[in-house]
Design a protein around this motif. Structure first.
Motif, short mmCIF file in Angstrom:
data_model
loop_
_atom_site.label_atom_id
_atom_site.label_comp_id
_atom_site.label_asym_id
_atom_site.label_seq_id
_atom_site.Cartn_x
_atom_site.Cartn_y
_atom_site.Cartn_z
N ILE A 144 10.12 -17.54 3.62
CA ILE A 144 11.20 -16.58 3.63
C ILE A 144 11.16 -16.05 4.92
N TYR A 145 12.34 -15.70 5.49
CA TYR A 145 12.56 -15.04 6.65
C TYR A 145 13.52 -13.88 6.78
N PRO A 146 13.37 -12.79 7.76
CA PRO A 146 14.32 -11.94 7.76
C PRO A 146 15.88 -12.55 8.45
N MET A 147 16.84 -11.99 7.90
CA MET A 147 17.92 -12.32 8.83
C MET A 147 18.04 -11.91 10.21
N PRO A 148 18.48 -12.76 11.06
CA PRO A 148 18.12 -12.15 12.44
C PRO A 148 18.79 -10.98 12.70
N GLY A 149 18.03 -10.13 13.35
CA GLY A 149 17.97 -8.62 13.74
C GLY A 149 18.11 -7.71 12.76
N ASN A 150 17.65 -8.19 11.38
CA ASN A 150 17.54 -7.33 10.41
C ASN A 150 16.24 -6.70 10.30
N ASP A 151 15.98 -5.47 10.87
CA ASP A 151 14.61 -4.78 10.95
C ASP A 151 13.91 -4.54 9.40
N ARG A 152 14.79 -4.34 8.33
CA ARG A 152 14.34 -4.01 7.23
C ARG A 152 13.68 -5.21 6.66
N GLY A 153 14.44 -6.38 6.84
CA GLY A 153 14.02 -7.84 6.21
C GLY A 153 12.88 -7.90 6.88
N ASN B 253 13.01 5.77 7.12
CA ASN B 253 14.24 5.38 8.15
C ASN B 253 14.31 3.98 8.54
N LEU B 254 13.34 3.19 7.88
CA LEU B 254 13.29 1.77 7.78
C LEU B 254 12.58 1.48 6.41
N PRO B 255 13.17 1.52 5.30
CA PRO B 255 12.44 1.03 4.01
C PRO B 255 12.59 -0.21 3.75
N PHE B 256 11.56 -0.81 2.90
CA PHE B 256 11.47 -1.88 2.31
C PHE B 256 12.64 -2.52 1.73
N ILE B 257 13.03 -3.53 1.54
CA ILE B 257 14.14 -4.04 0.71
C ILE B 257 13.79 -3.92 -0.73
N SER C 123 0.93 -1.18 -0.05
CA SER C 123 0.16 -0.09 -0.13
C SER C 123 0.66 1.19 0.01
N ASP C 124 0.42 2.18 0.81
CA ASP C 124 1.26 3.55 0.83
C ASP C 124 2.38 3.56 2.21
N ASN C 125 2.44 2.27 2.72
CA ASN C 125 3.33 2.28 3.74
C ASN C 125 4.75 2.46 3.34
N THR D 29 9.75 -5.83 5.78
CA THR D 29 9.49 -6.52 4.21
C THR D 29 8.74 -7.58 4.43
N GLU D 30 9.15 -8.68 5.02
CA GLU D 30 8.39 -9.91 5.37
C GLU D 30 7.17 -9.70 5.96
N GLN D 31 6.85 -9.01 6.71
CA GLN D 31 5.55 -8.87 7.51
C GLN D 31 4.65 -7.90 6.72
N THR D 32 5.03 -6.91 6.29
CA THR D 32 4.26 -5.86 5.76
C THR D 32 3.52 -6.49 4.35
N ILE D 33 4.57 -6.97 3.55
CA ILE D 33 4.17 -7.56 2.21
C ILE D 33 3.71 -8.83 2.35
N GLN D 34 3.71 -9.59 3.55
CA GLN D 34 3.16 -10.93 3.69
C GLN D 34 4.02 -11.77 2.63
N LEU D 35 5.24 -12.02 2.85
CA LEU D 35 5.66 -12.97 2.03
C LEU D 35 5.59 -14.18 2.15
N ASN D 36 4.91 -14.74 3.64
CA ASN D 36 4.78 -16.29 3.76
C ASN D 36 3.22 -16.17 3.95
N ARG D 37 2.39 -15.58 3.01
CA ARG D 37 1.16 -15.84 3.26
C ARG D 37 0.82 -17.30 2.55
#
Length: 215
Positions: free
Chosen positions: A135-144, A113-117, A107-109, A147-155
């Protein structure tokens, strides 16, 4: 998600984007409704054709073959909403190809300071990794993570499609391992390698099979 190389800017954008942007920003500054005939000028056949070519016909986020399931969306990496980045509406480096689900989820998210990949400007595998069909984010990687949560890469639908691809390639690998004839074995090996290339769907997940089996 895999790295994508940006192709040269379409002539229609290079020739018109400055004029279109001036008109659009003028409407916004005057508090007017922007005519759709202007705001959608990025949605040109030439633009979409090159976006499809550079992304290999896949969604820039989830790697689905977009035209197989829905109409492609031209994605604005930084949202074009009038309270976000309307001045980038026609900017070539701000455009990509996405499936409707990823585009709607994003969407418009956007947070500077914390852009999507962004697979056009960075290697996604520095921030994300695959484990089977997930698909998972690298441990401690906030941008990952965002990205995974908002775009729902594991739907659910993505998990199912990735698993189908993984199982298809597993069957080829099983044939390869059991094959005794060297010629046929090499043919199968070439086919497996071809099936996990970046032009194929869900290559971030499927290519892991090669490294695990060392073929």
């Amino acid at each position: 998600m895999v790295k994508i190389d940006k192709k040269p800017e379409p002539i229609v954008l290079a020739n018109n984007k400055n004029h279109w942007t001036t008109l659009l920003m003028g409407h916004i500054a005057r508090g007017e409704v922007v005519p759709s005939s202007l705001s959608s000028n990025y949605n040109q056949t030439e633009v979409k054709s090159i976006l499809k070519e550079e992304s290999r016909g896949k969604c820039m986020y989830c790697e689905s073959n977009v035209s197989h399931v829905a109409y492609e969306h031209i994605e604005h990496i930084k949202p074009k909403a009038k309270d976000k980045y309307p001045d980038l509406t026609f900017e070539w480096n701000n455009l990509g190809l996405a499936c409707p689900k990823c585009n709607i989820n994003k969407s418009d998210n956007y947070d500077d300071n914390l852009p999507f990949i962004n697979p056009y400007s960075e290697d996604p595998e520095l921030s994300l990794f695959s484990l089977g069909p997930w698909i998972y984010p690298m441990p401690g990687n906030d941008r990952g993570f965002i990205t995974e949560q908002t775009i729902q890469l594991n739907r659910v639908d993505l998990i199912e499609k990735r698993l189908e691809r993984i199982n298809e390639i597993r069957r080829l690998i099983e044939l390869y391992v059991r094959q005794k004839n060297d010629l046929l074995k090499n043919i199968l090996k070439d086919e497996i390698i071809k099936e996990v290339q970046p032009n194929k769907p869900y290559s971030m997940c499927t290519k892991q099979l090669l490294s695990l089996l060392q073929i």
